[in-house]
Write an enzyme that holds these catalytic residues in place. Structure first.
Site, PDB file in Angstrom:
ATOM      1  N   HIS A 306     -19.694 -13.027 108.832  1.00 48.75           N
ATOM      2  CA  HIS A 306     -20.853 -12.248 108.166  1.00 48.75           C
ATOM      3  C   HIS A 306     -21.379 -13.510 106.874  1.00 48.75           C
ATOM      4  O   HIS A 306     -21.251 -14.636 107.269  1.00 48.75           O
ATOM      5  CB  HIS A 306     -20.543 -11.136 107.365  1.00 48.75           C
ATOM      6  CG  HIS A 306     -19.784 -10.141 108.540  1.00 48.75           C
ATOM      7  ND1 HIS A 306     -20.688  -9.293 109.297  1.00 48.75           N
ATOM      8  CD2 HIS A 306     -18.415  -9.884 108.685  1.00 48.75           C
ATOM      9  CE1 HIS A 306     -19.674  -8.619 109.814  1.00 48.75           C
ATOM     10  NE2 HIS A 306     -18.519  -8.941 109.583  1.00 48.75           N
ATOM     11  N   GLU A 321     -16.757  -7.399 102.569  1.00 53.59           N
ATOM     12  CA  GLU A 321     -16.067  -8.333 103.606  1.00 53.59           C
ATOM     13  C   GLU A 321     -16.367  -9.863 103.684  1.00 53.59           C
ATOM     14  O   GLU A 321     -15.756 -10.738 103.753  1.00 53.59           O
ATOM     15  CB  GLU A 321     -16.103  -8.003 104.769  1.00 53.59           C
ATOM     16  CG  GLU A 321     -15.597  -8.593 105.973  1.00 53.59           C
ATOM     17  CD  GLU A 321     -15.825  -8.073 107.489  1.00 53.59           C
ATOM     18  OE1 GLU A 321     -16.766  -7.202 107.806  1.00 53.59           O
ATOM     19  OE2 GLU A 321     -15.569  -8.862 108.209  1.00 53.59           O
ATOM     20  N   HIS A 375     -12.091 -12.169 109.541  1.00 47.50           N
ATOM     21  CA  HIS A 375     -12.857 -10.996 109.367  1.00 47.50           C
ATOM     22  C   HIS A 375     -11.902  -9.848 108.703  1.00 47.50           C
ATOM     23  O   HIS A 375     -10.596 -10.088 108.598  1.00 47.50           O
ATOM     24  CB  HIS A 375     -13.422 -10.299 110.312  1.00 47.50           C
ATOM     25  CG  HIS A 375     -14.532 -10.757 111.042  1.00 47.50           C
ATOM     26  ND1 HIS A 375     -15.951 -10.257 110.806  1.00 47.50           N
ATOM     27  CD2 HIS A 375     -14.605 -12.044 111.930  1.00 47.50           C
ATOM     28  CE1 HIS A 375     -16.757 -10.956 111.636  1.00 47.50           C
ATOM     29  NE2 HIS A 375     -16.132 -12.048 112.240  1.00 47.50           N
ATOM     30  N   GLU A 437      -8.712  -9.620 112.215  1.00 50.58           N
ATOM     31  CA  GLU A 437      -8.895  -8.547 111.466  1.00 50.58           C
ATOM     32  C   GLU A 437      -7.937  -8.429 110.401  1.00 50.58           C
ATOM     33  O   GLU A 437      -6.903  -7.960 110.794  1.00 50.58           O
ATOM     34  CB  GLU A 437      -9.451  -7.369 112.181  1.00 50.58           C
ATOM     35  CG  GLU A 437     -10.576  -7.262 112.880  1.00 50.58           C
ATOM     36  CD  GLU A 437     -11.778  -7.164 112.250  1.00 50.58           C
ATOM     37  OE1 GLU A 437     -11.829  -7.352 110.965  1.00 50.58           O
ATOM     38  OE2 GLU A 437     -13.017  -6.885 112.855  1.00 50.58           O
TER      39      GLU A 437
HETATM   40 ZN   LIG Z   1     -16.558  -8.416 110.081  1.00 52.47          ZN
END
Ligand SMILES: [Zn+2]
Length: 474
Positions: A306, A321, A375, A437
C-alpha cells in the site's frame, strides 16, 4: 474530489436499452481506493473482444463525476470540476475537454449499462487502473489529477515560503529541468533522492522527487501553471516526445517528472553533487540504477504494501496498514543492509503509491533473488488474530516456509500457517516471492503489538533472519 448530486441523475441514467446479453463477467469486483464499489444493478466488468471493459456510470459516479445520458443520440456525458468527457455508444471517438480522443474499443451497452475500456478510465479520469483476471477484480486508485497528467494536487494556499528562494521546511527546491542527448538534468537547491520507475501504455519514465517543491523562479524559465504543473516539448529526440512535471503530492511535498517515451528504454538516475539529479536514458531497457547484484551479491526486494492514497487496512485511531508496512520494511532493510552478501532494494521508502505491477517491475528489473511483501491483515470479525505467510507459485514455497518459521517465532502471535494466496505481486514476479500478513489490525491485541517499537524490531529481525537463512547468507 467533489461529490455532486447524483441521485437525480440515477433516475435519468437508468435508461431503457435493449439487453444484448449477460453481464460481461458475473462475480467481478471493482475496488476504488481500497473500497469495493457496489456494482449491483449494473453490468459487471469483464473482457470483451480481448479488452477489459468496465461500467462507465458506476465508476464515474464514484469518482465524483456528474453523469448525463442522452437517449436520442446514445451519448454519455460526464463532468467534474474542469473536466468534461463525452462518449457515444458504438463510436471509438470521444471528446475530453473538447479534444478528440480515440478509444481502442467503442463503448457498448450490456444489461442496460454502458461499458467502456478500462484503459480509457485510466487515461482520462485521473486514476491508476489494473485488472486481475484470475480474481476478476478491477482496481482503481485516484491520482487526484486532471486528465492526461500523471497527477498533481494544488498546494495548500497560504503556506508559501516568505524567504524567497531558500529551502523551507526542509524541502529541496527544483529550479530547472532540461533535456538533450538522452540526458535529463534536474537542478535543485538541496539534495533530492530520485525515486524512478517506468510505466507502460504509453511508455514513460517517472521520476519522483520526494520532499521537494518548485522554486519561486522555476516558472521564469519553464511553463508552470497555477496548479503547479507544466510540460516541456522535446522535438529533437527519437526516443522522447515530451517531459511533464507537476507538484504530485502536497504531503509529503513531491515533485513528479515524467518523460514520455516513444519506446521502452532503460535508465540510470543519480545525484551529481548536492544540487543536480541526472537521468540518463539507455537503449538497454533492462539497465537500471543503482546497479545491484554485482560481485555475486544476492538481491532482496522488500515491498511495503500500500502507500499514499491507498492506506490498506485500518487499525483505528489513525493507525493504517501502510504506515506499519513501511516501518517494518525500513527496519528489515536496515538489518539486511549490514550483510555484505546482500543488496536490498525497496519498492518504496516513503509514503508514496505504486501500482502492483510497478512493484513487480522493480523486482524484475533488478533481477531479485527473493521478493518479500510486508502487509498486515484485517477481517470482518475482530476475533481473527495471528500471523500468515502467503506464496502463490510452488517455487516460492521453500522461501515461505523458511521466512514463516522465523516470522511466527518473532511475532509470538497465533501461527496461522503458510498458505496459498493468489496475490498479484507474488504471482507475477518470477523469483521466489512471499507476502507476509504479520498480524490482524482488526484485532485489538494484534494491532497494539503491531504498532509497538519492540515488536517491530523483533519481527524485522525475524524476517531478515528468514531471508538470510533461505539465501544461505547468514
Ligand atoms: Zn495489505
Amino acid at each position: 474530489m467533489k461529490k455532486l448530486g447524483f441521485l437525480l441523475f440515477l433516475f435519468v441514467f437508468m435508461w431503457a436499452a435493449p439487453n444484448y446479453g449477460h453481464a460481461a463477467s458475473a462475480g467481478a469486483h471493482i475496488v476504488l481506493d481500497g473500497k469495493q464499489i457496489n456494482v449491483s444493478g449494473s453490468a459487471q466488468p469483464g473482457i470483451i473482444n480481448g479488452t477489459t471493459m468496465v461500467p462507465f456510470r458506476v465508476i464515474s459516479e464514484n469518482l465524483g463525476y456528474k453523469v448525463d445520458w442522452k437517449q436520442e443520440n446514445k451519448t454519455v456525458q460526464v463532468f467534474s470540476g474542469g473536466t468534461e468527457i463525452q462518449l457515444v455508444i458504438g463510436s471509438k471517438s470521444a471528446t475530453v475537454n473538447g479534444k478528440r480522443v480515440t478509444l481502442n474499443v467503442a463503448p457498448v451497452i450490456r444489461s442496460g449499462s454502458a461499458l467502456v475500456p478500462l484503459r480509457f478510465i485510466g487515461e482520462q479520469m485521473g486514476v491508476d487502473v489494473d485488472w486481475d483476471g484470475s480474481t476478476k477484480t478491477v482496481t482503481l486508485v485516484t491520482r487526484n489529477s486532471g486528465p492526461g497528467n500523471e497527477g498533481s494536487t494544488p498546494p495548500a494556499s497560504g503556506n508559501d515560503s516568505t524567504d524567497g528562494n531558500a529551502p523551507s521546511k526542509g524541502l529541496a527546491l527544483v529550479n530547472g529541468i532540461s533535456f538533450s542527448d538522452n540526458r535529463m538534468l534536474i537542478t535543485t537547491t538541496g539534495t533530492v533522492k530520485p525515486n524512478t520507475f517506468t510505466m507502460a501504455g504509453p511508455d514513460r519514465l517517472v521520476i519522483d522527487l520526494p520532499n521537494a517543491a518548485f522554486s519561486d523562479t522555476f516558472g521564469d524559465s519553464l511553463p508552470l501553471n497555477a496548479d503547479h504543473n507544466g510540460e516541456l516539448a522535446v522535438t529533437d529526440s527519437d526516443n522522447v516526445s515530451k517531459i511533464r512535471y507537476a507538484l504530485f503530492s502536497d504531503s509529503p511535498s513531491t515533485v513528479r517528472v515524467v518523460i514520455d517515451l516513444n519506446k521502452v528504454m532503460g535508465y540510470k538516475a543519480y545525484n551529481e553533487g548536492v544540487d543536480l539529479v541526472i537521468v540518463d536514458l539507455t537503449e538497454n531497457s533492462s539497465e537500471v540504477t543503482p546497479p545491484v547484484g554485482g560481485d555475486g551479491k544476492k538481491v532482496v526486494v522488500i515491498d511495503a504494501g500500500h502507500g499514499a492514497k491507498d492506506p490498506g487496512a485500518s487499525a483505528g485511531g489513525g493507525n493504517n496498514e501502510k504506515t506499519f508496512n513501511l516501518a517494518m520494511a525500513l527496519k528489515v532493510e536496515q538489518i539486511l543492509k549490514q550483510n555484505p552478501d546482500l543488496d536490498v532494494v525497496m519498492t518504496r521508502s516513503d509514503d508514496t503509491f505504486l501500482e502492483l505491477k510497478e512493484r513487480v517491475k522493480v523486482a524484475e528489473n533488478v533481477n531479485a533473488d527473493v521478493f518479500v511483501s510486508i502487509h498486515a491483515n484485517s477481517a470482518g470479525s475482530s476475533a481473527a488474530s495471528g500471523t500468515e505467510t502467503y506464496y502463490q507459485r510452488s517455487s516460492s514455497k521453500n522461501l515461505a516456509n523458511t521466512v514463516h518459521k522465523h516470522l511466527v517465532a518473532a511475532t509470538q502471535l497465533t501461527n496461522r500457517g503458510v498458505r496459498y494466496g493468489n496475490f498479484h505481486v507474488i504471482r507475477e514476479t518470477s523469483m521466489p516471492a512471499v507476502l507476509l500478513e504479520v498480524g490482524y489490525l482488526s484485532n485489538s491485541n494484534d494491532a497494539a503489538a503491531l504498532f509497538s517499537e519492540d515488536f517491530q524490531n523483533r519481527v524485522a529481525q525475524g524476517i531478515a533472519d528468514g531471508i538470510e537463512e533461505y539465501l544461505g547468507v547468514n
